[in-house]
Design an enzyme around this catalytic site. Structure first.
Site, mmCIF file in Angstrom:
data_model
loop_
_atom_site.group_PDB
_atom_site.id
_atom_site.type_symbol
_atom_site.label_atom_id
_atom_site.label_comp_id
_atom_site.label_asym_id
_atom_site.label_seq_id
_atom_site.Cartn_x
_atom_site.Cartn_y
_atom_site.Cartn_z
ATOM 1 N N GLU A 143 36.254 50.854 -2.633
ATOM 2 C CA GLU A 143 37.072 51.727 -3.214
ATOM 3 C C GLU A 143 36.996 52.306 -4.753
ATOM 4 O O GLU A 143 37.967 52.198 -5.440
ATOM 5 C CB GLU A 143 38.584 51.419 -2.949
ATOM 6 C CG GLU A 143 38.854 50.991 -1.744
ATOM 7 C CD GLU A 143 40.202 50.755 -1.194
ATOM 8 O OE1 GLU A 143 41.026 50.518 -1.993
ATOM 9 O OE2 GLU A 143 40.573 50.565 -0.019
ATOM 10 N N GLU A 253 36.129 48.707 8.782
ATOM 11 C CA GLU A 253 37.610 48.151 8.684
ATOM 12 C C GLU A 253 38.430 49.051 9.898
ATOM 13 O O GLU A 253 39.622 49.630 9.619
ATOM 14 C CB GLU A 253 38.291 48.410 7.546
ATOM 15 C CG GLU A 253 37.340 47.373 6.372
ATOM 16 C CD GLU A 253 38.212 47.660 5.171
ATOM 17 O OE1 GLU A 253 39.502 48.007 4.971
ATOM 18 O OE2 GLU A 253 37.766 47.372 4.186
HETATM 19 C C1 XIL Z 1 44.492 44.740 3.414
HETATM 20 C C2 XIL Z 1 44.610 43.215 3.912
HETATM 21 O O1 XIL Z 1 44.640 43.466 5.471
HETATM 22 C C3 XIL Z 1 46.101 42.928 3.788
HETATM 23 O O2 XIL Z 1 46.529 41.476 4.520
HETATM 24 C C4 XIL Z 1 46.410 42.663 2.488
HETATM 25 O O3 XIL Z 1 47.740 42.449 2.273
HETATM 26 C C5 XIL Z 1 46.094 44.011 1.599
HETATM 27 O O4 XIL Z 1 44.374 44.327 2.302
HETATM 28 N N1 XIL Z 1 41.145 48.395 2.511
HETATM 29 C C6 XIL Z 1 40.535 46.928 2.429
HETATM 30 C C7 XIL Z 1 41.207 45.789 2.791
HETATM 31 O O5 XIL Z 1 39.446 47.298 1.760
HETATM 32 O O6 XIL Z 1 40.671 44.712 1.939
HETATM 33 C C8 XIL Z 1 42.551 45.911 2.941
HETATM 34 O O7 XIL Z 1 42.989 44.815 3.347
HETATM 35 C C9 XIL Z 1 43.171 47.204 3.790
HETATM 36 C C10 XIL Z 1 42.419 48.538 3.150
#
Ligand code: XIL
Length: 351
Positions: A143, A253
């Site tokens: 990010e 993701e």
């Molecule tokens: C999220 C997790 O799923 C949650 O459990 C945590 O509280 C916050 O992070 N983008 C990403 C991930 O790169 O690391 C994030 O994961 C979701 C958004």
């Protein structure tokens, strides 16, 4: 017994899931082993969990996931070496314990930058050396783009950026490349990579870094998407653009939220979701999406869901936030009891 997801796509790419360590056991572990052939840690490999205090590395939970991948012959993605979120504050404090971002003296700022880049190097070197033989894909930075940033390159103005400019990105990739296995791939990961202007900011950044010889192998597309957004055309265009730079692509993701576009009232529980018919719209989305991924499978080397089944998804917290504490989401192809959903059948291309 239904066909495993990974079997259906074995000629195209591995199918992964994000997990918490508790999900390596019991029913979660069984579903994982049966349907997925790649895993990633949902949280335990993030900086705040791996190095909560300087020099105090905590590998216990991360090791469990690495071990599971090894025992079950699964691919392993590492998420994430560098991020502005879930990172402990100590990284950004100077020798006096003051926030580096507040420093005004140019010479001291320069020294702070060196210290931060050294901390970054130590963090990466320690982790990569430990897991080098097991990790297939590293999310090196996560990010880094923010289309609302005040600079004209869309660079996220995180503490990393405020203190080092884009040097932290270069340093992160160079250090990872130095210690990682030769065939491990290095990714720059982000969300909304399908749509403008974020897609273009990302394109310009990676092109610039590649021109400088920074060892980036691919773009990770988080794909936290909705039923009606982003479009399949934009998704195709994005993958093709990065492939055009000679880069690999991974879907890192994936979840298809029931909220967002097209609009819908909040669902308080799974029964309300079932009654709404919304899962059939989601299924159509999964159909089109995996048709696209298959079409582009020479440009996509992994497709990972941000969870296993609808019993456990970070989107539930977001649904609750948006809807005053009530809210259930259901982004995956298995329901909360691990039964297949309409989205499963469509993803698997059953007519
Ligand atoms: C999220 C997790 O799923 C949650 O459990 C945590 O509280 C916050 O992070 N983008 C990403 C991930 O790169 O690391 C994030 O994961 C979701 C958004």
């Amino acid at each position: 017994e239904v066909t495993p997801l990974e079997k259906r796509y074995e000629d195209s790419f591995p199918i992964g899931a994000a997990v918490e360590p508790y999900q390596l056991e019991g029913i979660h572990g069984e579903v994982l082993k049966r349907h997925y052939n790649s895993i990633v840690a949902e949280n335990v490999m993030k900086p705040i969990n791996i190095q909560p205090q300087e020099g105090n590395f905590n590998f216990e939970e991360a090791d469990k996931i690495v071990q599971f991948a090894k025992e079950n012959d699964m691919d392993l993605r590492f998420h994430t070496l560098v991020w502005h979120s879930q990172v402990p504050e100590w990284f950004f404090l100077d020798g006096e314990g003051n926030p580096m971002v507040d420093e005004t003296d140019p010479e001291q700022r320069e020294r702070n930058k060196e210290i931060l880049l050294e901390r970054l190097e130590t963090h990466i070197k320690t982790i990569v050396t430990r897991y080098k033989d097991e990790v297939d894909a590293w999310d090196v930075v996560n990010e880094t783009i923010d289309p609302y940033a005040s600079n004209d390159r869309g660079l996220r103005e995180s503490k990393w950026y405020q203190i080092t400019g884009t040097d932290y990105i270069k340093k992160a990739f160079e250090t990872t490349r130095k210690y990682a296995a030769e065939d491990a791939k290095l990714f720059i990961n982000d969300y909304n990579t399908e749509v403008e202007p974020k897609r273009d900011y990302m394109y310009d950044l990676v092109k610039d870094l590649l021109d400088q010889g920074v060892p980036i192998d691919g773009v990770g597309h988080q794909a936290h998407i909705q039923i009606g957004w982003p479009s399949i055309e934009d998704t195709r265009e994005s993958i093709n653009m990065f492939a055009g730079l000679g880069l690999d692509n991974q879907i890192t993701e994936l979840d298809v939220s029931l909220y967002g576009w097209p609009p819908t009232p909040a669902f308080a529980n799974y029964d309300e979701i079932l009654a709404s018919g919304r899962l059939f719209d989601q299924a159509e989305r999964y159909n089109q999406l995996f048709e696209l991924y298959e079409e582009l499978d020479d440009k996509i080397s992994n497709v990972t869901f941000w969870g296993i089944a609808d019993d456990h998804t970070w989107l539930d917290d977001r649904a609750e936030d948006y809807n005053n504490g009530v809210g259930k989401d259901a982004p995956f192809v298995f329901d909360p009891n691990f039964n297949v959903k309409p989205s499963y059948w469509e993803m698997m291309d059953y007519d």
